[in-house]
Write a protein that holds these residues in place. Structure first.
Motif, PDB file in Angstrom:
ATOM      1  N   PHE A 442      49.866  -9.221  64.559  1.00 53.97           N
ATOM      2  CA  PHE A 442      49.433 -10.189  65.560  1.00 53.97           C
ATOM      3  C   PHE A 442      47.910 -10.293  65.648  1.00 53.97           C
ATOM      4  N   VAL A 443      47.225  -9.169  65.445  1.00 53.55           N
ATOM      5  CA  VAL A 443      45.760  -9.205  65.492  1.00 53.55           C
ATOM      6  C   VAL A 443      45.227 -10.098  64.371  1.00 53.55           C
ATOM      7  N   GLU A 444      45.802  -9.949  63.189  1.00 53.43           N
ATOM      8  CA  GLU A 444      45.370 -10.771  62.052  1.00 53.43           C
ATOM      9  C   GLU A 444      45.672 -12.246  62.309  1.00 53.43           C
ATOM     10  N   GLU A 445      46.780 -12.550  62.981  1.00 52.74           N
ATOM     11  CA  GLU A 445      47.082 -13.940  63.315  1.00 52.74           C
ATOM     12  C   GLU A 445      45.989 -14.530  64.195  1.00 52.74           C
ATOM     13  N   GLY A 446      45.547 -13.754  65.187  1.00 51.61           N
ATOM     14  CA  GLY A 446      44.456 -14.210  66.049  1.00 51.61           C
ATOM     15  C   GLY A 446      43.171 -14.422  65.275  1.00 51.61           C
ATOM     16  N   ARG A 447      42.890 -13.517  64.346  1.00 55.09           N
ATOM     17  CA  ARG A 447      41.682 -13.645  63.513  1.00 55.09           C
ATOM     18  C   ARG A 447      41.736 -14.926  62.685  1.00 55.09           C
ATOM     19  N   ARG A 448      42.891 -15.205  62.105  1.00 59.40           N
ATOM     20  CA  ARG A 448      43.024 -16.391  61.254  1.00 59.40           C
ATOM     21  C   ARG A 448      42.829 -17.674  62.053  1.00 59.40           C
ATOM     22  N   PRO A 477      52.349  -9.477  71.288  1.00 61.08           N
ATOM     23  CA  PRO A 477      51.739 -10.641  70.644  1.00 61.08           C
ATOM     24  C   PRO A 477      50.621 -11.260  71.462  1.00 61.08           C
ATOM     25  N   ALA A 478      50.766 -11.279  72.793  1.00 57.30           N
ATOM     26  CA  ALA A 478      49.715 -11.852  73.631  1.00 57.30           C
ATOM     27  C   ALA A 478      48.450 -10.989  73.585  1.00 57.30           C
ATOM     28  N   THR A 479      48.629  -9.694  73.714  1.00 56.25           N
ATOM     29  CA  THR A 479      47.480  -8.776  73.704  1.00 56.25           C
ATOM     30  C   THR A 479      46.757  -8.797  72.368  1.00 56.25           C
ATOM     31  N   ASP A 480      47.506  -8.732  71.285  1.00 63.39           N
ATOM     32  CA  ASP A 480      46.896  -8.622  69.957  1.00 63.39           C
ATOM     33  C   ASP A 480      46.315  -9.946  69.466  1.00 63.39           C
ATOM     34  N   ARG A 481      46.993 -11.051  69.736  1.00 67.84           N
ATOM     35  CA  ARG A 481      46.457 -12.347  69.318  1.00 67.84           C
ATOM     36  C   ARG A 481      45.160 -12.660  70.058  1.00 67.84           C
ATOM     37  N   LYS A 482      45.087 -12.235  71.295  1.00 64.59           N
ATOM     38  CA  LYS A 482      43.852 -12.393  72.072  1.00 64.59           C
ATOM     39  C   LYS A 482      42.734 -11.542  71.455  1.00 64.59           C
ATOM     40  N   PHE A 485      41.483 -12.984  67.999  1.00 61.43           N
ATOM     41  CA  PHE A 485      40.698 -14.208  68.198  1.00 61.43           C
ATOM     42  C   PHE A 485      39.304 -13.863  68.719  1.00 61.43           C
ATOM     43  N   LYS A 486      39.266 -12.961  69.678  1.00 65.85           N
ATOM     44  CA  LYS A 486      38.001 -12.557  70.292  1.00 65.85           C
ATOM     45  C   LYS A 486      37.090 -11.851  69.292  1.00 65.85           C
TER      46      LYS A 486
END
Length: 626
Positions: A442-448, A477-482, A485-486
């Motif tokens: 999920f973190v990588e999804e936010g980065r992308r 997913p909410a925590t990691d996507r945030k 992205f940040k």
């Protein structure tokens, strides 16, 4: 000589020639049959074959490859020379290999090389990672977790008294060295009585570690209480340095845990070091997945994170004598009963996820007991308890939120039922309460998602205002996507998140939150970043009703890449989506069957995912089934 004799001689000669031809023909075909046709050529690029861990990896590769007579494998050894490894890879490409398996030491130098190869053929990165996602599959370990485990071991070894620590790092700038160091330091820094007093860089090499520790101790007034080396080769170098100086009261921690001469398992057994961590090489899995990739199997994950095991003087005999139990497959014929506690029906993604699980269970002949918690954590916990009472073989669930699972998972552990986390992770003190996570990064999804924004405004210094539509509060997913992205936006001060609103991953709540944002900020909003497609569709409706053009007046980015998103992309109302693959059923069923059969499975299986622009969506929309 009469005519009869001549005729006899001619006939005899003819028969002999025929006999020779028959024998030659049979020998030729016999030799041909002993040399089966080669379907694929695989190249293996090793950074060195000096470390026991790298040697073990190579042996695993060879042993597994020998099971497949239709492949040919070409091995190279760069002898700890990065330029030589680059030349080796170019040479392997020249041989026309169909797939590359590569292990690296210098991840910085090798990232672009591997990326270029990946543009032409599949690449499996093995053991030590590279930056980015430009490879087919990564098989390795969680290096940050290894650092954390080393910190826990340090705390145990030093006890209440604490002490001073020296860290011996691998190659500077490499992913594995940075992650092991970060995991170690972050945990050590939380203690009050342990201090890291010095850091040495020994590039994973025994001799360098030995020389640097000697030099340090000869010039230091006070000696450390413990030395943590990022691998066992350097830990052995530390031991040799201390032994040469007649110092025997400094604790040593290494990592790799190989059962070979000078390998960590034997070093602990010989009491030369205090702790190591069995770090699987992944050689066996690399060959197995290489065959599947070359056969164009569609169910190939992006990352496989193998499980580590701490080895100390207290348990080394168990690992030393029974190490094969970590990977041996114990065949059983019994049907697997899988209890699956689904989180809810909050989105199109979740519907596709549930369908995938049901279909895969039917295909794999798994007895699936699936119950839906309707987005209620208490109900989900009650469902898990019901599965425990039923004595199912394996429990899997998609957690509603990250916290609050310790009690029920301890009950499952006490009952001897392994637990698989599906698509969402949890936060518990004891990670042994769950067996494996299967899902997305999920973190990588936010980065992308953030990287697309950065790429669109790369040359512009104009300030852009972003509204973030978040998923369920405290869900992974909410925590990691945030977070992802940040992370990317931190170095781009002109990209500002002016508000973050919780939309609970639903279309209706997404629309409601977007209406609220429009009432407050109106046409000052430039970009909407939505944690999933359903909230993005809700935002599109709100923007249109407000009188603005979604995709034009306000750019919209989402995560999931469902059919709904593809339609919105194709009509220009959505600008970019990051795939989050819901089709986890086949991998969950495979994991459940392996657990039933007594086999250790990877700690994490991260799915392979893509990104889609408007033009790409138009090409792919007919293929999107969810």
């Amino acid at each position: 000589m009469n005519n009869r004799n001549i005729t006899t001689i001619i006939l005899f000669g003819t028969l002999m020639v025929c006999l020779v031809l028959v024998i030659t023909f049979k020998m030729y075909h016999s030799n041909s049959n002993s040399e089966p046709e080669v379907d694929y050529v695989i190249g293996v690029s090793q950074p060195n074959l000096l470390e026991p861990w790298q040697i073990s990896m190579n042996e695993e590769l060879r042993q597994e490859a020998a099971k497949y007579p239709n492949i040919r494998v070409i091995y190279t050894d760069a002898a700890q020379n990065t330029q030589q490894q680059i030349d080796d890879i170019n040479g392997l490409k020249g041989y026309g290999i169909d797939l590359l398996i590569v292990s690296v030491e210098d991840s910085i130098a090798m990232t672009s090389v591997i990326s270029n190869v990946y543009n032409e053929i599949p690449v499996i990165v093995l053991g030590r990672g590279v930056d980015g996602y430009n490879y087919t599959l990564y098989i390795g370990t969680d290096h940050y977790l290894i650092g954390e485990m080393a910190a826990d071991a340090t705390i145990k070894l030093l006890g209440d008294q604490g002490g001073e620590v020296v860290e011996v790092q691998g190659l500077t700038g490499t992913v594995q060295a940075e992650e092991r160091s970060r995991g170690f330091r972050e945990k050590i820094n939380q203690t009050k009585n342990i201090r890291i007093v010095n850091t040495l860089v020994a590039n994973w090499q025994r001799d360098k570690a030995e020389d640097k520790i000697k030099a340090l101790l000869k010039t230091s007034i006070d000696q450390p209480d413990l030395i943590y080396a990022h691998n066992d080769a350097m830990a052995l170098g530390v031991y040799k340095a201390l032994d040469s100086l007649d110092i025997d009261d400094i604790k040593i921690i290494g990592s790799d845990g190989v059962d070979k001469p000078n390998g960590g398992l034997r070093l602990v057994n010989q009491k030369k070091i205090d702790t190591t961590f069995i770090t699987p090489t992944g050689g066996k899995q690399a060959v197995q997945y290489a065959i599947r990739i070359l056969a164009e199997d569609s169910e190939i994950p992006k990352k496989i994170i193998l499980r580590n095991h701490e080895v100390t003087s207290q348990n080394v005999k168990d690992f030393y004598l029974k190490r094969n139990e970590l990977t041996d497959h114990l065949d059983t014929d019994g049907k697997v009963t899988l209890g699956f506690a689904q989180v809810g029906n909050e989105s199109a993604w979740r519907t596709a996820n549930t369908d995938s699980i049901i279909k895969a269970a039917d295909h794999e002949n798994v007895d699936l007991q699936l119950k839906n918690a309707n987005n209620n954590q208490k109900k989900q916990i009650a469902i898990i308890r019901e599965f425990i009472k039923q004595k199912v073989d394996v429990i899997a669930f998609s957690p509603m939120v990250e916290h609050g699972w310790e009690e029920v998972l301890q009950e499952a552990k006490n009952a001897g039922i392994p637990v698989i986390l599906s698509d969402r992770e949890i936060k518990v003190q004891d990670d042994s309460l769950w067996t494996s996570f299967i899902g997305s990064d999920f973190v990588e999804e936010g980065r992308r998602a953030a990287q697309w924004v950065v790429d669109q405004v790369e040359s512009s210094k104009e300030t852009l205002n972003i509204i973030e539509l978040e998923g369920t509060k405290n869900s992974a997913p909410a925590t990691d996507r945030k977070q992802g992205f940040k992370e990317v936006l931190e170095n781009h001060h002109n990209l500002r998140i002016i508000d973050s609103l919780t939309g609970d991953f639903t279309l209706g709540k997404g629309k409601e939150m977007m209406e609220k944002a429009l009432q407050q900020f109106g046409n000052k909003i430039d970009i909407v970043y939505s944690h999933n497609d359903d909230m993005a569709i809700g935002a599109i409706e709100a923007i249109e009703e407000y009188g603005l053009r979604p995709g034009s007046d306000i750019k919209i980015i989402s995560i999931d890449a469902t059919n709904k998103a593809f339609k919105a992309l194709s009509t220009g109302k959505l600008n970019f989506t990051v795939e989050c693959n819901p089709l986890l059923g086949p991998q969950i069923m495979q994991a459940a069957k392996e657990l039933k059969n007594g086999r250790e499975i990877p700690m994490r299986i991260i799915t392979s995912e893509e990104t889609f622009t408007q033009e790409e969506a138009k090409k792919e929309i007919k293929k999107r089934n969810y």
